[in-house]
Scaffold this active site. Structure first.
Site, PDB file in Angstrom:
ATOM      1  CD  GLU B 145      -0.046   1.482   3.108  1.00 29.04           C
ATOM      2  OE1 GLU B 145      -0.694   2.385   2.604  1.00 29.04           O
ATOM      3  OE2 GLU B 145       0.662   1.485   4.024  1.00 29.04           O
ATOM      4  NE  ARG B 180      -2.640   3.605   3.735  1.00 31.97           N
ATOM      5  CZ  ARG B 180      -2.359   4.010   4.950  1.00 31.97           C
ATOM      6  NH1 ARG B 180      -3.410   4.761   5.469  1.00 31.97           N
ATOM      7  NH2 ARG B 180      -1.282   4.012   5.586  1.00 31.97           N
ATOM      8  CB  SER B 221       8.328   6.012   6.315  1.00 27.55           C
ATOM      9  OG  SER B 221       7.699   7.264   6.755  1.00 27.55           O
ATOM     10  CG  HIS B 301       5.503   7.003  14.519  1.00 21.92           C
ATOM     11  ND1 HIS B 301       4.257   6.554  14.499  1.00 21.92           N
ATOM     12  CD2 HIS B 301       5.826   6.883  13.317  1.00 21.92           C
ATOM     13  CE1 HIS B 301       3.987   6.817  13.100  1.00 21.92           C
ATOM     14  NE2 HIS B 301       4.989   7.072  12.674  1.00 21.92           N
ATOM     15  CG  PHE B 308       1.458  14.175   8.812  1.00 19.63           C
ATOM     16  CD1 PHE B 308       1.945  14.728   7.927  1.00 19.63           C
ATOM     17  CD2 PHE B 308       0.292  13.376   8.957  1.00 19.63           C
ATOM     18  CE1 PHE B 308       1.445  14.884   6.740  1.00 19.63           C
ATOM     19  CE2 PHE B 308      -0.178  13.252   7.507  1.00 19.63           C
ATOM     20  CZ  PHE B 308       0.458  13.834   6.428  1.00 19.63           C
ATOM     21  CG  HIS B 322       3.679   5.117   4.629  1.00 14.50           C
ATOM     22  ND1 HIS B 322       3.160   4.792   5.936  1.00 14.50           N
ATOM     23  CD2 HIS B 322       2.696   4.545   3.831  1.00 14.50           C
ATOM     24  CE1 HIS B 322       2.102   4.423   5.931  1.00 14.50           C
ATOM     25  NE2 HIS B 322       1.885   3.989   4.565  1.00 14.50           N
TER      26      HIS B 322
END
Lengths: 356, 356
Positions: B145, B180, B221, B301, B308, B322
């Site tokens: 994905e 996804r 990523s 993270h 983000f 990513h």
């Protein structure tokens, strides 16, 4: 290790758990268990509201709280209750008694008995200068879940349940709250309907009844640092609490935009109104998925989460827990008597909307 | 709005998506699309390793990289490639060419053609003072994905696909990466087998082949701040990058304990070895669920994620993306030639283990 969903509540899934069968959580957590005879609990939140800074009203509020507690002693009273207070942003102090019943029929008898019924229905409640409210939610056992970082003296709904589980599988990942709830095996638990004013006019400060909707969601997320030693007390008060408060203030003040109908960060008190070293957040949400979205993406909550992950295995006396429920429209009752119009679920309820 | 899983990859689910059909993401994101004729891609990572601080070795490494790139120009070469470098913690500089093929048969022909085959198999690779490695992963279309915060000039595997999607539904929540991936509709994507040394001895610095296992997971990523204006450049370099680096260093140095076999935070370079303002992390994991656990619980993270979320709707030129894949044991090939024993997937591979 066992599933958070008790054996007698398991059913063939049409919706899968988020994690596979081989998932192992990073530290132990436990849930409350009840005998299969427990079908539904009643959580009653009974509140008294007084203008901040008004000494007479404050004393009257405490008397009213004591009266409510006295009614709990009657036949069919609750199996457990807590007392808390919180100041709201409209200039009012609020005290609440939160009570738990394991038998909805007993609750109904208690509520309908003359001393309770008459006191709440009395016109005196509209004119004695205080505000009063009742928020009653009665989830079925498949509609609520609990989570404790400890195993003894379970608080909240755990206090009226029968025992604590073995270590459970479904925690330590986003989505585990949903996975612990038995109803999620076959139901997305989507909100249906609107929060609405069923009777009265919030602006008029009379008697107002708010109608909930299917799968309205309530979280009680608690902290107890009464027995914590110096180190854990510092951890809680200096590292966890300020972040927690920031998150709770955000939900209280800006929650409406993300589906949080009401958020009260409350402190336990004794019958004299003195604070006790326990607290919890009481948050009403439009739905479980909106609560999930906030919890897993808001900086303040992520910070709490990270801290908890870091210290979870070393907690000794600091007690952290939560209980979360979704509930049918028919199993909710919200009544506000002479309260300011932003009180509780009145703020976000639509006038003229229909609950279903 | 459309599903990240392309129409021709949809199938009746035995495993549910994490979020209900009415979920709406908080900001737009896109994925790469390919015609149904695309069945499987090949991602080839071709590396050269030289002792840090050795000027001659450094020059030889650049020559070797150029040689590899020259072989890409042959018949059946890749549709796209990137050049990157990274320093490892064992005192070596590494340069890599990462190349993408949309036709595994073409890749096989390219790899088996004499100029490529003979160069990699030559004993000179063992004795010219450099290390070399090849890491080849060939996921089927239902096993990978992509996710982009932009719509033009898709990088990585997107560069060999056909177009960009409309805004997709499955993002903005933990678990969306899995949702996804088309294979997740019916498969938990659990790791099966062990990472193992198939041939050679990592300590002997000869030629070593590592065997992957089913559902080994790779994430690329990426970040591209080449075109970013002053404000976005500051946001990236001062707010995002240091946190990102801390997270990547953690995975590089302590990843073994949580299922991260290898983690390389790489910088794009040009054919002269000069840095370009693009980078990505290349992480090999035992499984998708272990990657999920880290992503959703590790402080570094979560901090990136929060940042983000905050800036996602206002990004102009800063490009974040990513690609994530899981892959069958049979569709992986890892070869290390005169590399130090902690290189790539050698570090965590068990000697004497069996891949299946």
């Amino acid at each position: 290790m066992e599933s958070a969903i008790d054996t007698h509540l398991k059913c063939p899934r049409s919706l899968s758990r988020r994690v596979a069968a081989d998932y192992v959580p990073p530290f132990p957590m436990w849930v409350a268990r009840a005998d299969p005879s427990l079908k539904q609990v009643v959580m009653g939140h009974f509140g008294v509201q007084s203008k901040s800074g008004d000494g007479l009203a404050n004393a009257a509020s405490l008397d009213a709280l004591r009266h409510i507690v006295a009614t709990f002693q009657a036949t069919d009273g609750p199996g457990h209750f807590d007392l808390v207070d919180y100041a709201d942003t409209d200039g009012y102090d609020n005290r609440m008694a939160i009570a738990y019943w394991t038998d909805p029929a007993a609750f109904a008898r208690w509520q309908d008995a003359a001393p309770v019924r008459d006191w709440w229905q009395s016109d005196a409640r509209l004119s004695d200068g205080l505000g009063y409210f009742r928020e009653i939610l009665a989830p079925r056992v498949d509609q609520f879940e609990t989570l404790y970082a400890f195993r003894d003296a379970l608080p909240g709904v755990g206090a009226v349940m029968d025992r604590v589980s073995d270590e459970i599988e479904e925690h330590g990942y986003w989505g585990s709250m949903r996975d612990r709830m038995a109803a999620s095996q076959t139901d997305w638990l989507a909100a249906k309907g609107e929060l609405c004013v069923v009777a009265g006019d919030p602006q008029a400060r009379g008697r107002v009844v708010i109608g909930g909707h299917d799968n309205l969601c309530l979280i009680r997320s608690g902290q107890d640092w009464e027995e914590a030693g110096a180190e854990e007390r510092t951890l809680y008060l200096e590292e966890i609490e300020p972040t927690l408060r920031a998150g709770m203030d955000f939900l209280r003040d800006q929650g409406a935009s993300i589906g949080c109908y009401s958020n009260r960060y409350v402190r336990h008190i004794d019958l004299d109104g003195r604070p006790v070293d326990q607290s919890f957040d009481l948050g009403h949400w439009r739905s479980l998925d909106l609560l999930e979205r906030w919890a897993e993406s808001h900086p303040t909550h992520l910070r709490i989460f990270v801290t908890f992950f870091r210290v979870a295995t070393s907690l000794e006396k600091l007690r952290l827990y939560h209980e979360v429920l979704v509930v049918d429209a028919a199993d909710q009752y919200y009544e506000y008597i002479h309260c300011h119009p932003n009180s509780g679920l009145m703020r976000d309820a639509r006038i003229g909307a229909d609950a279903n």
